[in-house]
Design a protein around this motif. Structure first.
Motif, PDB file in Angstrom:
ATOM      1  N   GLY A  77       0.826  -1.198   0.000  1.00  0.00           N
ATOM      2  CA  GLY A  77       0.000   0.000   0.000  1.00  0.00           C
ATOM      3  C   GLY A  77       0.857   1.243   0.000  1.00  0.00           C
ATOM      4  N   LYS A  78       0.587   2.117   0.953  1.00  0.00           N
ATOM      5  CA  LYS A  78       1.361   3.346   1.047  1.00  0.00           C
ATOM      6  C   LYS A  78       2.786   3.035   1.486  1.00  0.00           C
ATOM      7  CE  LYS A  78       1.454   7.901   3.196  1.00  0.00           C
ATOM      8  NZ  LYS A  78       0.791   8.845   4.148  1.00  0.00           N
ATOM      9  N   ILE A  79       3.751   3.499   0.728  1.00  0.00           N
ATOM     10  CA  ILE A  79       5.157   3.214   1.001  1.00  0.00           C
ATOM     11  C   ILE A  79       5.637   4.123   2.125  1.00  0.00           C
ATOM     12  CG2 ILE A  79       7.470   3.115   0.011  1.00  0.00           C
ATOM     13  CD1 ILE A  79       6.170   2.788  -2.719  1.00  0.00           C
ATOM     14  N   PRO A  80       6.205   3.567   3.185  1.00  0.00           N
ATOM     15  CA  PRO A  80       6.685   4.414   4.283  1.00  0.00           C
ATOM     16  C   PRO A  80       7.743   5.399   3.805  1.00  0.00           C
ATOM     17  CG  PRO A  80       6.620   2.102   4.941  1.00  0.00           C
ATOM     18  CD  PRO A  80       6.363   2.132   3.477  1.00  0.00           C
ATOM     19  N   GLY A  81       7.648   6.616   4.289  1.00  0.00           N
ATOM     20  CA  GLY A  81       8.634   7.629   3.954  1.00  0.00           C
ATOM     21  C   GLY A  81       8.358   8.386   2.678  1.00  0.00           C
ATOM     22  N   THR A  82       7.320   8.016   1.927  1.00  0.00           N
ATOM     23  CA  THR A  82       7.009   8.720   0.685  1.00  0.00           C
ATOM     24  C   THR A  82       6.327  10.035   1.012  1.00  0.00           C
ATOM     25  OG1 THR A  82       6.746   6.614  -0.470  1.00  0.00           O
ATOM     26  CG2 THR A  82       5.830   8.559  -1.531  1.00  0.00           C
ATOM     27  N   ARG A  83       7.015  11.110   0.750  1.00  0.00           N
ATOM     28  CA  ARG A  83       6.497  12.444   1.028  1.00  0.00           C
ATOM     29  C   ARG A  83       6.754  13.343  -0.177  1.00  0.00           C
ATOM     30  NH1 ARG A  83       5.572  13.474   6.320  1.00  0.00           N
ATOM     31  NH2 ARG A  83       5.958  15.712   6.021  1.00  0.00           N
ATOM     32  N   ARG A  84       5.935  14.370  -0.293  1.00  0.00           N
ATOM     33  CA  ARG A  84       6.079  15.293  -1.416  1.00  0.00           C
ATOM     34  C   ARG A  84       7.430  15.996  -1.395  1.00  0.00           C
ATOM     35  NH1 ARG A  84       1.164  19.298  -2.222  1.00  0.00           N
ATOM     36  NH2 ARG A  84       0.165  17.225  -2.323  1.00  0.00           N
ATOM     37  N   ALA A  85       7.981  16.192  -0.177  1.00  0.00           N
ATOM     38  CA  ALA A  85       9.257  16.898  -0.067  1.00  0.00           C
ATOM     39  C   ALA A  85      10.406  16.114  -0.687  1.00  0.00           C
ATOM     40  CB  ALA A  85       9.562  17.185   1.404  1.00  0.00           C
ATOM     41  N   LEU A  86      10.249  14.803  -0.870  1.00  0.00           N
ATOM     42  CA  LEU A  86      11.321  14.013  -1.470  1.00  0.00           C
ATOM     43  C   LEU A  86      11.520  14.348  -2.945  1.00  0.00           C
ATOM     44  CD1 LEU A  86      10.743  10.444   0.018  1.00  0.00           C
ATOM     45  CD2 LEU A  86      12.565  12.054   0.593  1.00  0.00           C
ATOM     46  N   GLY A  87      10.471  14.766  -3.604  1.00  0.00           N
ATOM     47  CA  GLY A  87      10.578  15.038  -5.032  1.00  0.00           C
ATOM     48  C   GLY A  87      10.109  13.852  -5.855  1.00  0.00           C
ATOM     49  N   PRO A  88       9.736  14.089  -7.110  1.00  0.00           N
ATOM     50  CA  PRO A  88       9.178  13.008  -7.943  1.00  0.00           C
ATOM     51  C   PRO A  88      10.179  11.896  -8.235  1.00  0.00           C
ATOM     52  CG  PRO A  88       9.540  15.004  -9.227  1.00  0.00           C
ATOM     53  CD  PRO A  88       9.747  15.381  -7.809  1.00  0.00           C
ATOM     54  N   ASP A  89      11.454  12.230  -8.404  1.00  0.00           N
ATOM     55  CA  ASP A  89      12.440  11.190  -8.714  1.00  0.00           C
ATOM     56  C   ASP A  89      12.600  10.212  -7.550  1.00  0.00           C
ATOM     57  OD1 ASP A  89      12.834  12.373 -11.154  1.00  0.00           O
ATOM     58  OD2 ASP A  89      14.628  13.488 -10.534  1.00  0.00           O
ATOM     59  N   ALA A  90      12.677  10.730  -6.326  1.00  0.00           N
ATOM     60  CA  ALA A  90      12.819   9.867  -5.161  1.00  0.00           C
ATOM     61  C   ALA A  90      11.564   9.029  -4.948  1.00  0.00           C
ATOM     62  CB  ALA A  90      13.122  10.700  -3.919  1.00  0.00           C
ATOM     63  N   GLN A  91      10.405   9.610  -5.138  1.00  0.00           N
ATOM     64  CA  GLN A  91       9.162   8.852  -5.000  1.00  0.00           C
ATOM     65  C   GLN A  91       9.087   7.741  -6.038  1.00  0.00           C
ATOM     66  OE1 GLN A  91       5.592  11.311  -4.623  1.00  0.00           O
ATOM     67  NE2 GLN A  91       6.831  13.018  -3.893  1.00  0.00           N
ATOM     68  N   ALA A  92       9.510   8.044  -7.272  1.00  0.00           N
ATOM     69  CA  ALA A  92       9.505   7.021  -8.312  1.00  0.00           C
ATOM     70  C   ALA A  92      10.473   5.895  -7.976  1.00  0.00           C
ATOM     71  CB  ALA A  92       9.861   7.647  -9.656  1.00  0.00           C
ATOM     72  N   LEU A  93      11.619   6.235  -7.382  1.00  0.00           N
ATOM     73  CA  LEU A  93      12.590   5.209  -7.004  1.00  0.00           C
ATOM     74  C   LEU A  93      12.018   4.282  -5.942  1.00  0.00           C
ATOM     75  CD1 LEU A  93      15.419   3.935  -6.962  1.00  0.00           C
ATOM     76  CD2 LEU A  93      16.100   5.711  -5.329  1.00  0.00           C
ATOM     77  N   LEU A  94      11.349   4.833  -4.936  1.00  0.00           N
ATOM     78  CA  LEU A  94      10.752   3.990  -3.900  1.00  0.00           C
ATOM     79  C   LEU A  94       9.671   3.087  -4.480  1.00  0.00           C
ATOM     80  CD1 LEU A  94      10.497   6.467  -0.875  1.00  0.00           C
ATOM     81  CD2 LEU A  94      12.191   4.690  -1.281  1.00  0.00           C
TER      82      LEU A  94
END
Length: 231
Positions: A198-215
């Protein structure tokens, strides 16, 4: 018609793990830089911010990288149970101090919180009758009893620094952590993937789209690799 050559799976995995490694290293450097500007015991607000902003996503990425590394390793053969010895039991070992144990990187993620349903009645804040204090007579001893000592103040950064130390150790030798996870699950017929879908721990808007895509890529790769195919 010409078709594009597909990247071999092992090369794609190496590329994904390399991106994860740089991502985690940048988050560790971010925490080190922030902590260098703080006193030895940072405030609760600083600890909470660094946990959300860097520690949690770094743990999430490293946990998935370790699982992907484990998927490329041979599963160890579980040891046969040893027969009970007839020799007298050895004397118990001396217990270590509570803070002497080295921190261990946690591989299991907490389950996602259940969504709150609208219109649900609030929880009643009361104690059952059998938990009430049993004071039958207010004697002078009861009335003049000294107050209980206040609990010792908890260091808000103690748990954070242990998690950060465990993250460093696992980052320095992820293959050791992968072997440890395989040994723990060697006796299981189907090794569960200790990550949430489900929701990936640590996924936040402040990380940026590249980091979110990596997770997301790391999560999908783990679930695709370790989840058994029941079709």
């Amino acid at each position: 018609m010409d078709t594009e050559d597909q990247i071999p799976a092992e090369d794609a995995l190496s590329y994904l793990l390399g991106r994860a490694r740089w991502f985690i290293l940048n988050l560790i450097d971010f925490m080190d830089t922030a902590l260098a500007r703080q006193p030895a015991s940072p405030s609760r607000q600083v600890v909470a911010y660094l946990t959300r902003r860097a520690l949690l996503p770094a743990e999430t990425a490293l946990r998935r990288a370790i699982l992907l590394i484990a998927s490329e390793m041979d599963v160890p053969v579980p040891r046969a149970p040893q027969a009970k010895s007839t020799r007298p039991a050895a004397p118990p070992l001396r217990k270590e101090a509570p803070g002497a144990r080295a921190p261990v990187f946690r591989m299991n993620e907490p389950p996602p919180r259940a969504a709150k349903t609208e219109g649900a009645p609030p929880k009643a804040e009361y104690l059952p009758e059998h938990l009430f204090p049993r004071i039958r007579t207010l004697t002078d001893d009861v009335l003049s009893a000294p107050p209980l000592p206040a609990p010792a103040a908890r260091d808000p950064g103690a748990r954070f620094f242990r998690r950060l130390a465990a993250l460093r150790q696992a980052y320095d030798d992820p293959r050791r952590e992968a072997r440890r996870w395989l040994r723990r699950n060697a006796a299981l017929a189907q090794r569960p993937a200790p990550v949430t879908s489900g929701k990936i721990p640590g996924t936040r808007r402040a990380l940026g789209p590249d980091a979110q895509a990596l997770l997301r890529e790391l999560t999908e790769a783990v679930l695709r690799t370790l989840t058994p195919n029941t079709s």
